[in-house]
Design an enzyme around this catalytic site. Structure first.
Site, PDB file in Angstrom:
ATOM      1  N   CYS A   1      13.589  10.355   7.212  1.00 36.36           N
ATOM      2  CA  CYS A   1      13.439   9.840   8.578  1.00 36.36           C
ATOM      3  C   CYS A   1      14.694  10.059   9.414  1.00 36.36           C
ATOM      4  O   CYS A   1      14.611  10.331  10.604  1.00 36.36           O
ATOM      5  CB  CYS A   1      13.058   8.370   8.539  1.00 36.36           C
ATOM      6  SG  CYS A   1      14.073   7.425   7.390  1.00 36.36           S
TER       7      CYS A   1
ATOM      8  N   LYS B   1       0.846  -1.189   0.000  1.00 43.33           N
ATOM      9  CA  LYS B   1       0.000   0.000   0.000  1.00 43.33           C
ATOM     10  C   LYS B   1       0.882   1.240   0.000  1.00 43.33           C
ATOM     11  O   LYS B   1       1.513   1.574   0.996  1.00 43.33           O
ATOM     12  CB  LYS B   1      -0.924   0.041   1.219  1.00 43.33           C
ATOM     13  CG  LYS B   1      -2.023   1.090   1.005  1.00 43.33           C
ATOM     14  CD  LYS B   1      -2.598   1.656   2.265  1.00 43.33           C
ATOM     15  CE  LYS B   1      -1.758   2.721   2.903  1.00 43.33           C
ATOM     16  NZ  LYS B   1      -1.603   3.956   2.103  1.00 43.33           N
TER      17      LYS B   1
ATOM     18  N   GLU C   1       9.557  15.217  15.812  1.00 39.82           N
ATOM     19  CA  GLU C   1       9.928  15.119  14.400  1.00 39.82           C
ATOM     20  C   GLU C   1       9.093  16.132  13.613  1.00 39.82           C
ATOM     21  O   GLU C   1       7.869  16.076  13.604  1.00 39.82           O
ATOM     22  CB  GLU C   1       9.661  13.704  13.880  1.00 39.82           C
ATOM     23  CG  GLU C   1      10.067  13.535  12.427  1.00 39.82           C
ATOM     24  CD  GLU C   1       9.974  12.085  11.955  1.00 39.82           C
ATOM     25  OE1 GLU C   1       8.908  11.467  12.117  1.00 39.82           O
ATOM     26  OE2 GLU C   1      10.969  11.590  11.401  1.00 39.82           O
TER      27      GLU C   1
ATOM     28  N   GLU D   1      10.148   0.861  10.415  1.00 40.58           N
ATOM     29  CA  GLU D   1      11.188   1.858  10.170  1.00 40.58           C
ATOM     30  C   GLU D   1      10.510   3.199  10.361  1.00 40.58           C
ATOM     31  O   GLU D   1       9.760   3.643   9.498  1.00 40.58           O
ATOM     32  CB  GLU D   1      11.746   1.671   8.750  1.00 40.58           C
ATOM     33  CG  GLU D   1      13.135   2.222   8.599  1.00 40.58           C
ATOM     34  CD  GLU D   1      13.139   3.670   8.194  1.00 40.58           C
ATOM     35  OE1 GLU D   1      13.122   4.524   9.115  1.00 40.58           O
ATOM     36  OE2 GLU D   1      13.150   3.951   7.010  1.00 40.58           O
TER      37      GLU D   1
END
Ligand code: NAI
Ligand code: MG
Length: 498
Positions: free
Chosen positions: A300, A191, A401, A266
């Site tokens: 990331c 997906k 983040e 992850e």
């Protein structure tokens, strides 16, 4: 620096505004519900395609197809067969690389300078996994049981994989998920992110052309809360491989509990990038800047907590800010562009929200800190490279983040002062150390609790070197020998020989 030129609207055979179906069991099909969603260029707002919007029913169809394929002829494919498919796919990706990398640029905004530089990474991965396909093996293990027993292990594919990926590097992310699936003999329902589904669909076409049998690779675009959640919870899925935010990672772990499927995560980061006064400063300035500004900060492992030794702090931060201010911001199709738009209105809102928050918390934007709306930039989601100084460890801009081109620059006194502070984050993905002192470099490499430590560089990646997180940055590794293990079960076989 804002680029003034207006880009012509581009013609791309796969982003021509037409309708894109999803790939299930080797067929291109519409959603059961008939629903569709739009994919637009974040630099211009232009419609690239309408896309079949997968939901629970479609995920169910795709998982059924993937199960049937897993148990069918694919289960009798030899390692060599799968190696040939991966090599063929690599050749096709090579042949169509410009088309694929431009599709990434159109769909999520990253400059062609960046997407076209991913060639080695992407082809390297496919060919690395091709090599892996014929290297999977168990072991014979001596045992100490009385009597005579022979014991050995078999490595077997885990089964049907649900792969859920984000939008920040669609081509590389898709290849990273499909490579180990094909090498190990698993099957997959992938997906893509709703923000950028097109490259994954195009790769689905190339996979079929490469000879991937029907049902082995399925691509079901759709939203996270519907299609993604259905995939994570599906009892027919044996493993979920997820890349994205830690919050979604947590809901995936919860959803996986039903059948205790295997999960690899992850997730995000707030990685420390540490600059000592003994570093090669001319290298550290662009290094520290691009550790965050690359891909507009939508990486990331971006080195967003920039720790700078006190006695060079002012000068270093000023140089990083000037370096950032000189980077060319604009439409990613312009070959000169270094900083493209953010991916979506939602990301724009998030990042500009942190601009305001940083100021409220008492930090000072030495460069950037406001959305860009000059000329054609008004049509897209553009923000400039931003450097916040006067940042304290406990500020939200130093802990959360942001996923935008935003550096939080923090001074430190010495190594001892630094060590505990560098690790004072819930994340542990990347980290950087800039120094000429080799002992200091090794000491930090051991002490930093993160999956990667880059010394005098940042974001170096290779298909043979493991990548992944500590703490809330997730678990499991991608790349390297360990990656493939995530897609394999180990079976112990005992034979009484006496
Ligand atoms: P997200 O984690 O919500 O989305 C990533 C993928 O997960 C997408 O395919 C999405 O459709 C899917 N997803 C969302 N909710 C789901 C659910 N409940 N079950 C299963 N799948 C689900 O990230 P999003 O919304 O795109 O970005 C939000 C923030 O997450 C960013 O600002 C950034 O901080 C972080 N992020 C981190 C990434 C990384 O590589 N570490 C990548 C993308 C986002
Ligand atoms: Mg989301």
């Amino acid at each position: 620096m804002e680029s003034a030129s207006t880009m012509p609207s581009v013609r791309h055979a796969y982003a021509d505004g037409s309708f894109k179906r999803m790939l299930i069991d080797g067929q291109w099909v519409e959603a059961r519900s008939g629903k569709q969603f739009e994919s637009r260029n974040p630099a211009t707002g232009e419609l690239l395609a309408t896309v079949a919007e997968g939901d629970k029913d479609d995920i169910d169809r795709a998982v059924t197809a993937a199960r049937k394929a897993f148990e069918g002829p694919w289960s009798r494919s030899t390692p060599y067969d799968r190696q040939q498919i991966l090599l063929k796919l690599a050749d096709l990706v090579d042949q169509h690389f410009d088309e694929l990398s431009t599709l990434d640029t159109l769909d999520m905004g990253a400059p062609v300078k960046r997407t076209s530089a991913m060639r080695l990474r992407v082809l390297g991965m496919l060919r690395y996994y091709a090599g892996q396909a014929t290297s999977i093996h168990g072991e014979t293990i001596p045992n100490s049981l009385p009597g005579e027993y022979f014991s050995y292990t078999l490595k077997e594919p885990v089964g049907v994989v649900g792969a859920i990926i984000p939008w920040n590097a669609p081509l590389a992310a898709t290849v990273w998920k499909i490579g180990p699936v094909l090498a190990s003999g698993c099957t997959v329902v992938l997906k893509p992110a709703e923000e950028a589904p097109l490259t994954s669909l195009r790769l689905g076409e190339l996979a079929l052309e490469a000879g991937v049998p029907p049902g082995v690779v399925n691509v079901v675009p759709g939203y996270g809360e519907t299609a993604g959640a259905a995939l994570a919870a599906h009892p027919g899925v044996d493993k979920v491989a997820f890349t994205g935010s830690h919050l979604t990672g947590q809901s995936i772990v919860r959803a996986s509990a039903g059948n205790l499927k295997r999960v690899s995560l992850e997730l995000g980061g707030k990685s420390p990038d540490i600059v000592f006064s003994d570093a090669d400063i001319d290298a550290a300035v662009p290094g520290a800047a691009m550790a965050v500004f690359a891909n507009s900060g939508q990486i990331c492992s971006a080195g967003t907590r920039l720790f700078v030794e006190q006695r060079i702090y002012d000068e270093f931060v000023d140089r990083v800010a000037r370096f950032g201010a000189d980077l060319r911001v604009g439409n990613g199709l312009d070959p000169e562009t270094v900083i493209g738009p953010l991916v979506s209105a939602q990301q724009l809102e998030r990042v500009t929200g942190y601009f305001g928050l940083g100021r409220e918390e008492g930090a000072k934007a030495v460069t950037g800190g406001e959305r860009l709306t000059g000329g054609s930039l008004a049509e897209g989601y553009f923000v400039p490279p931003t450097v916040f100084a006067n940042v304290r460890d406990d500020m939200r801009i130093a802990q959360e983040e942001i996923f935008g081109p935003v550096i939080s620059a923090i001074p430190f006194k010495d190594v001892d002062d630094l060590l505990q502070r560098a690790n004072a984050t819930m994340f542990g993905l990347g980290s950087g150390v800039w120094t000429r002192d080799v002992s200091k470099a090794h000491r930090l490499a051991r002490a930093i609790r993160a999956g990667s430590v880059w010394v005098n560089c940042y974001q170096a990646m290779d298909p043979a070197v493991p990548f992944g997180g500590y703490k809330m940055s997730g678990y499991g590794r991608e790349s390297g020998l360990q990656h493939l293990e995530e897609y394999l079960n180990v079976k112990a076989v005992w034979i009484k020989t006496a």
